[in-house]
Motif scaffolding. Sequence first.
Motif, mmCIF file in Angstrom:
data_model
loop_
_atom_site.group_PDB
_atom_site.id
_atom_site.type_symbol
_atom_site.label_atom_id
_atom_site.label_comp_id
_atom_site.label_asym_id
_atom_site.label_seq_id
_atom_site.Cartn_x
_atom_site.Cartn_y
_atom_site.Cartn_z
ATOM 1 N N ASN A 97 94.410 55.062 102.543
ATOM 2 C CA ASN A 97 93.003 55.416 102.760
ATOM 3 C C ASN A 97 92.395 54.621 103.910
ATOM 4 O O ASN A 97 91.630 55.166 104.711
ATOM 5 C CB ASN A 97 92.201 55.222 101.470
ATOM 6 C CG ASN A 97 92.496 56.325 100.461
ATOM 7 O OD1 ASN A 97 92.805 57.451 100.836
ATOM 8 N ND2 ASN A 97 92.432 55.997 99.182
ATOM 9 N N ALA A 98 92.755 53.342 104.003
ATOM 10 C CA ALA A 98 92.233 52.508 105.090
ATOM 11 C C ALA A 98 92.756 53.007 106.437
ATOM 12 O O ALA A 98 91.999 53.106 107.411
ATOM 13 C CB ALA A 98 92.630 51.055 104.869
ATOM 14 N N LEU A 99 94.052 53.342 106.491
ATOM 15 C CA LEU A 99 94.641 53.822 107.747
ATOM 16 C C LEU A 99 94.069 55.187 108.146
ATOM 17 O O LEU A 99 93.903 55.474 109.331
ATOM 18 C CB LEU A 99 96.175 53.900 107.624
ATOM 19 C CG LEU A 99 96.899 52.545 107.555
ATOM 20 C CD1 LEU A 99 98.336 52.721 107.087
ATOM 21 C CD2 LEU A 99 96.866 51.825 108.900
ATOM 22 N N LEU A 100 93.745 56.017 107.145
ATOM 23 C CA LEU A 100 93.089 57.301 107.421
ATOM 24 C C LEU A 100 91.714 57.066 108.030
ATOM 25 O O LEU A 100 91.338 57.695 109.015
ATOM 26 C CB LEU A 100 92.941 58.115 106.129
ATOM 27 C CG LEU A 100 94.171 58.846 105.592
ATOM 28 C CD1 LEU A 100 93.877 59.399 104.195
ATOM 29 C CD2 LEU A 100 94.618 59.964 106.511
ATOM 30 N N GLU A 101 90.972 56.135 107.418
ATOM 31 C CA GLU A 101 89.616 55.837 107.910
ATOM 32 C C GLU A 101 89.645 55.278 109.314
ATOM 33 O O GLU A 101 88.763 55.569 110.132
ATOM 34 C CB GLU A 101 88.933 54.823 106.979
ATOM 35 C CG GLU A 101 88.059 55.472 105.938
ATOM 36 C CD GLU A 101 87.472 54.456 104.975
ATOM 37 O OE1 GLU A 101 87.078 53.364 105.422
ATOM 38 O OE2 GLU A 101 87.440 54.759 103.765
ATOM 39 N N GLU A 102 90.661 54.461 109.598
ATOM 40 C CA GLU A 102 90.784 53.857 110.930
ATOM 41 C C GLU A 102 91.303 54.857 111.958
ATOM 42 O O GLU A 102 91.382 54.553 113.152
ATOM 43 C CB GLU A 102 91.734 52.652 110.877
ATOM 44 C CG GLU A 102 91.136 51.460 110.146
ATOM 45 C CD GLU A 102 92.187 50.443 109.718
ATOM 46 O OE1 GLU A 102 93.335 50.544 110.187
ATOM 47 O OE2 GLU A 102 91.860 49.570 108.900
ATOM 48 N N GLY A 103 91.710 56.028 111.494
ATOM 49 C CA GLY A 103 92.195 57.048 112.414
ATOM 50 C C GLY A 103 93.613 56.815 112.897
ATOM 51 O O GLY A 103 94.050 57.411 113.874
#
Length: 128
Positions: free
Chosen positions: A54-60
């Motif tokens: 989820n964090a990597l998704l948010e960071e793009g």
Amino acid sequence: MSEQNQQPRNTRQRTAIRDAIERSDRPLGPQELLEISRTDVPSISLATVYRNINALLEEGEIIKVELPGQPALYESAGLKHHHHFHCEVCGKTFDIEGCPGNLKPLLPKGFRLTGHEITLYGVCAACG
Ligand SMILES: [Zn+2]
Ligand SMILES: [Zn+2]
């Protein structure tokens, strides 16, 4: 545990998951990411994998690959335009190169195309 002690561990987990996605030649699911990142961070849990996804998704840094009826997979956000092949035997999804290109002739009159996704289904070489 203090913030300072926790930081390196979180970073290591994040890095392990990002590296697993970057090194893979196909999109990976959370369970596969857990198994791969365990070689770097043996204590990692599935909950941690999900949190970092989820964090990597948010960071793009990564994007979600969703095929109908399949659990979500994840791949690097920086990949060039490509499509996917889903093996109906092992259930793995592979990247395939190339694109049939001009799909505009398929559009109904007056419709405007903004993107496309193509998934081929069949049996992979390992299962063939
Ligand atoms: Zn297969
Ligand atoms: Zn295409």
